[in-house]
Scaffold this motif. Sequence first.
Motif, PDB file in Angstrom:
ATOM      1  N   LEU A 183       8.660   6.955  11.216  1.00 16.94           N
ATOM      2  CA  LEU A 183       7.980   6.068  10.267  1.00 16.94           C
ATOM      3  C   LEU A 183       8.529   4.644  10.370  1.00 16.94           C
ATOM      4  CD1 LEU A 183       7.901   8.514   7.236  1.00 16.94           C
ATOM      5  CD2 LEU A 183       5.900   7.695   8.500  1.00 16.94           C
ATOM      6  N   LYS A 184       9.845   4.526  10.426  1.00 17.11           N
ATOM      7  CA  LYS A 184      10.454   3.198  10.497  1.00 17.11           C
ATOM      8  C   LYS A 184      10.097   2.480  11.793  1.00 17.11           C
ATOM      9  CE  LYS A 184      14.418   3.907   7.418  1.00 17.11           C
ATOM     10  NZ  LYS A 184      15.902   4.013   7.325  1.00 17.11           N
ATOM     11  N   SER A 185       9.880   3.240  12.861  1.00 14.19           N
ATOM     12  CA  SER A 185       9.504   2.607  14.129  1.00 14.19           C
ATOM     13  C   SER A 185       8.150   1.920  14.036  1.00 14.19           C
ATOM     14  CB  SER A 185       9.490   3.648  15.265  1.00 14.19           C
ATOM     15  OG  SER A 185       8.374   4.516  15.163  1.00 14.19           O
ATOM     16  N   HIS A 186       7.349   2.321  13.050  1.00 16.19           N
ATOM     17  CA  HIS A 186       6.048   1.690  12.806  1.00 16.19           C
ATOM     18  C   HIS A 186       6.100   0.765  11.593  1.00 16.19           C
ATOM     19  CE1 HIS A 186       3.643   3.826  15.808  1.00 16.19           C
ATOM     20  NE2 HIS A 186       4.351   4.902  15.524  1.00 16.19           N
ATOM     21  N   ASP A 187       7.307   0.451  11.137  1.00 11.26           N
ATOM     22  CA  ASP A 187       7.504  -0.448   9.984  1.00 11.26           C
ATOM     23  C   ASP A 187       6.902   0.112   8.697  1.00 11.26           C
ATOM     24  OD1 ASP A 187       8.932  -2.402  11.438  1.00 11.26           O
ATOM     25  OD2 ASP A 187       7.061  -3.271  12.171  1.00 11.26           O
ATOM     26  N   VAL A 188       6.841   1.440   8.591  1.00  6.02           N
ATOM     27  CA  VAL A 188       6.448   2.090   7.338  1.00  6.02           C
ATOM     28  C   VAL A 188       7.718   2.312   6.514  1.00  6.02           C
ATOM     29  CG1 VAL A 188       5.459   4.164   6.277  1.00  6.02           C
ATOM     30  CG2 VAL A 188       4.435   3.205   8.361  1.00  6.02           C
ATOM     31  N   HIS A 189       7.713   1.853   5.270  1.00  8.31           N
ATOM     32  CA  HIS A 189       8.895   1.962   4.418  1.00  8.31           C
ATOM     33  C   HIS A 189       9.130   3.410   3.984  1.00  8.31           C
ATOM     34  CE1 HIS A 189       9.229  -2.388   4.102  1.00  8.31           C
ATOM     35  NE2 HIS A 189       7.945  -2.443   3.817  1.00  8.31           N
ATOM     36  N   THR A 190      10.386   3.830   3.984  1.00  6.55           N
ATOM     37  CA  THR A 190      10.755   5.203   3.627  1.00  6.55           C
ATOM     38  C   THR A 190      11.604   5.246   2.361  1.00  6.55           C
ATOM     39  OG1 THR A 190      12.687   5.107   5.088  1.00  6.55           O
ATOM     40  CG2 THR A 190      10.627   5.978   6.020  1.00  6.55           C
ATOM     41  N   ASP A 191      11.513   4.209   1.524  1.00  6.61           N
ATOM     42  CA  ASP A 191      12.285   4.152   0.285  1.00  6.61           C
ATOM     43  C   ASP A 191      12.019   5.354  -0.615  1.00  6.61           C
ATOM     44  OD1 ASP A 191      11.614   1.536   1.439  1.00  6.61           O
ATOM     45  OD2 ASP A 191      12.824   0.692  -0.175  1.00  6.61           O
TER      46      ASP A 191
ATOM     47  N   ALA B   6      -1.412   5.522 -10.958  1.00  2.00           N
ATOM     48  CA  ALA B   6      -1.938   4.388 -10.206  1.00  2.00           C
ATOM     49  C   ALA B   6      -2.983   3.636 -11.028  1.00  2.00           C
ATOM     50  CB  ALA B   6      -2.531   4.865  -8.882  1.00  2.00           C
ATOM     51  N   LYS B   7      -3.866   4.380 -11.672  1.00  5.99           N
ATOM     52  CA  LYS B   7      -4.900   3.735 -12.487  1.00  5.99           C
ATOM     53  C   LYS B   7      -4.291   3.000 -13.677  1.00  5.99           C
ATOM     54  CE  LYS B   7      -8.323   3.434 -11.617  1.00  5.99           C
ATOM     55  NZ  LYS B   7      -8.819   2.372 -10.668  1.00  5.99           N
ATOM     56  N   GLU B   8      -3.245   3.601 -14.277  1.00  2.00           N
ATOM     57  CA  GLU B   8      -2.557   2.927 -15.384  1.00  2.00           C
ATOM     58  C   GLU B   8      -1.983   1.590 -14.938  1.00  2.00           C
ATOM     59  OE1 GLU B   8       0.465   5.430 -16.986  1.00  2.00           O
ATOM     60  OE2 GLU B   8      -0.934   7.041 -17.557  1.00  2.00           O
ATOM     61  N   LYS B   9      -1.529   1.523 -13.701  1.00  4.42           N
ATOM     62  CA  LYS B   9      -0.903   0.315 -13.161  1.00  4.42           C
ATOM     63  C   LYS B   9      -1.927  -0.660 -12.569  1.00  4.42           C
ATOM     64  CE  LYS B   9       3.432   1.534 -13.851  1.00  4.42           C
ATOM     65  NZ  LYS B   9       4.328   0.753 -14.745  1.00  4.42           N
ATOM     66  N   GLY B  10      -3.216  -0.309 -12.633  1.00  5.00           N
ATOM     67  CA  GLY B  10      -4.241  -1.180 -12.088  1.00  5.00           C
ATOM     68  C   GLY B  10      -4.321  -1.166 -10.581  1.00  5.00           C
ATOM     69  N   VAL B  11      -3.862  -0.072  -9.966  1.00  2.84           N
ATOM     70  CA  VAL B  11      -3.857   0.055  -8.505  1.00  2.84           C
ATOM     71  C   VAL B  11      -5.168   0.690  -8.043  1.00  2.84           C
ATOM     72  CG1 VAL B  11      -2.680   1.111  -6.535  1.00  2.84           C
ATOM     73  CG2 VAL B  11      -1.349   0.283  -8.494  1.00  2.84           C
TER      74      VAL B  11
ATOM     75  N   PHE C 118       6.881   7.262 -10.270  1.00  3.71           N
ATOM     76  CA  PHE C 118       5.673   6.542  -9.895  1.00  3.71           C
ATOM     77  C   PHE C 118       5.588   5.163 -10.525  1.00  3.71           C
ATOM     78  CE2 PHE C 118       4.073  10.825  -8.680  1.00  3.71           C
ATOM     79  CZ  PHE C 118       3.734  10.517  -7.372  1.00  3.71           C
ATOM     80  N   ASP C 119       6.294   4.930 -11.620  1.00  3.71           N
ATOM     81  CA  ASP C 119       6.336   3.570 -12.169  1.00  3.71           C
ATOM     82  C   ASP C 119       6.954   2.616 -11.151  1.00  3.71           C
ATOM     83  OD1 ASP C 119       5.184   4.064 -14.720  1.00  3.71           O
ATOM     84  OD2 ASP C 119       7.067   4.935 -15.412  1.00  3.71           O
ATOM     85  N   GLU C 120       8.000   3.072 -10.493  1.00  7.11           N
ATOM     86  CA  GLU C 120       8.639   2.262  -9.453  1.00  7.11           C
ATOM     87  C   GLU C 120       7.775   2.205  -8.198  1.00  7.11           C
ATOM     88  OE1 GLU C 120      12.552   2.382  -6.499  1.00  7.11           O
ATOM     89  OE2 GLU C 120      12.544   3.610  -8.314  1.00  7.11           O
ATOM     90  N   VAL C 121       7.223   3.353  -7.809  1.00  6.66           N
ATOM     91  CA  VAL C 121       6.418   3.421  -6.586  1.00  6.66           C
ATOM     92  C   VAL C 121       5.242   2.451  -6.635  1.00  6.66           C
ATOM     93  CG1 VAL C 121       4.844   4.896  -5.265  1.00  6.66           C
ATOM     94  CG2 VAL C 121       7.062   5.790  -5.990  1.00  6.66           C
ATOM     95  N   PHE C 122       4.557   2.381  -7.785  1.00  8.66           N
ATOM     96  CA  PHE C 122       3.332   1.584  -7.874  1.00  8.66           C
ATOM     97  C   PHE C 122       3.562   0.149  -8.348  1.00  8.66           C
ATOM     98  CE2 PHE C 122       1.227   5.904  -8.442  1.00  8.66           C
ATOM     99  CZ  PHE C 122       0.769   5.934  -7.131  1.00  8.66           C
TER     100      PHE C 122
ATOM    101  N   ILE D 257       0.857  -1.187   0.000  1.00 11.28           N
ATOM    102  CA  ILE D 257       0.000   0.000   0.000  1.00 11.28           C
ATOM    103  C   ILE D 257       0.887   1.230   0.000  1.00 11.28           C
ATOM    104  CG2 ILE D 257      -1.725   1.308   1.316  1.00 11.28           C
ATOM    105  CD1 ILE D 257      -2.782  -1.353   2.389  1.00 11.28           C
ATOM    106  N   VAL D 258       0.507   2.231  -0.803  1.00 18.85           N
ATOM    107  CA  VAL D 258       1.286   3.464  -0.931  1.00 18.85           C
ATOM    108  C   VAL D 258       0.435   4.643  -0.481  1.00 18.85           C
ATOM    109  CG1 VAL D 258       2.473   5.003  -2.541  1.00 18.85           C
ATOM    110  CG2 VAL D 258       2.566   2.518  -2.889  1.00 18.85           C
ATOM    111  N   THR D 259       0.997   5.523   0.334  1.00 23.50           N
ATOM    112  CA  THR D 259       0.329   6.783   0.662  1.00 23.50           C
ATOM    113  C   THR D 259       1.254   7.945   0.297  1.00 23.50           C
ATOM    114  OG1 THR D 259       1.092   7.085   2.946  1.00 23.50           O
ATOM    115  CG2 THR D 259      -0.795   5.632   2.607  1.00 23.50           C
ATOM    116  N   LEU D 260       0.663   9.073  -0.057  1.00 25.09           N
ATOM    117  CA  LEU D 260       1.406  10.269  -0.465  1.00 25.09           C
ATOM    118  C   LEU D 260       0.916  11.452   0.360  1.00 25.09           C
ATOM    119  CD1 LEU D 260       3.068  12.132  -2.473  1.00 25.09           C
ATOM    120  CD2 LEU D 260       0.996  12.165  -3.885  1.00 25.09           C
ATOM    121  N   GLY D 261       1.820  12.153   1.034  1.00 27.14           N
ATOM    122  CA  GLY D 261       1.385  13.312   1.805  1.00 27.14           C
ATOM    123  C   GLY D 261       2.511  13.920   2.614  1.00 27.14           C
TER     124      GLY D 261
END
Length: 337
Positions: A69-77, A155-160, A121-125, A4-8
């Motif tokens: 973020l990492k303390s909650h196991d959220v990826h920061t890549d 995201a829609k292009e990638k079927g997400v 975003f190609d990599e992100v999604f 799952i990806v979030t942006l903000g």
Amino acid sequence: MKKIVTLGEILLRLSVDHNVRLFQADQLKMHYGGAEANVAVSLSNFGHDVYFVSKVPENPLGTAVERQLKSHDVHTDYLVKGGGRLGSYYLETGVGQRNSQVTYDRKYSSFSMLKTDEIDFDEVFAGAELFHVSGITPALSQNLKELTLLALKKAKEKGVLTSFDFNYRAKLWSQQEAADTFKTLLPYVDICSCGELDAVYILGIDLADHSLSKEDKLKYYYSKIVELYPNIRNICSTFRTIISASTNTLQGNYFTDGELYQSEIFQIDHIVDRVGGGDAFAAGILHGIVENMPSNELITFATAASVLKHTVYGDSNEFSVSEISAFANNGPGKIIR
């Protein structure tokens, strides 16, 4: 685990002690949070593989955000480094009949200056199942309006599966600015979080017949939204009654396939921290959707997640799926042995 990806934007939150006005304060408590970051933390606590896309300054505050973020196991890549400052806000907590007040200090933050060419975003999604963003993000700058639209399209292009929470903030932009922007984004949205005031004042939907019940009015607004944007599969919101700053009632609403599903009405006494309650609800909805929960079970879970968030300090929810499910099934006040 589902990607799952979030942006903000994640913000430094500076809070005064209870019963103290901001202009009286001589000390502040530090936390980190923000709408999409809060959703990311909740979904990670629910066992999902969550990635947070943002930009933070390359200084000690940026480092603190990454560690949080990492303390909650959220990826920061996909956490870009650069820019001059971390956005912040000051919270003066309400007491009794006095409402809480938020004062923003986020103009020209690192995230608000993020450009479309800084994120691949190609990599992100790649391999993602769900993407979530809120209306706060495009409110922050012209760059972010363009970035949000690009992200949803990619995201829609990638079927997400895509999720958009209106999260309208009058201190950030006007209703007209929000309306103009949201109408460009909604054709790319599958899951939408918005209330009846959003339907009327941002989407311009005619007022429902005053003789209708509260539930039928909401069903009318949601049906009209789906008529305008047939791509939207699921819509959610809450009914909140504010008795005082420390006592509210909360009921969840979930609309799908033309039917409205509602949770029971929860009474929340002795609220510790209301900030992030809506994000906890949104995360509960998203978890239920990706896990294919039955609609009645889904809305109960999401509302229970929000209720529990009100009992902990800070922006993010700190409860697991099992804890929320136990609360939803057993009710408050019992000792879990």
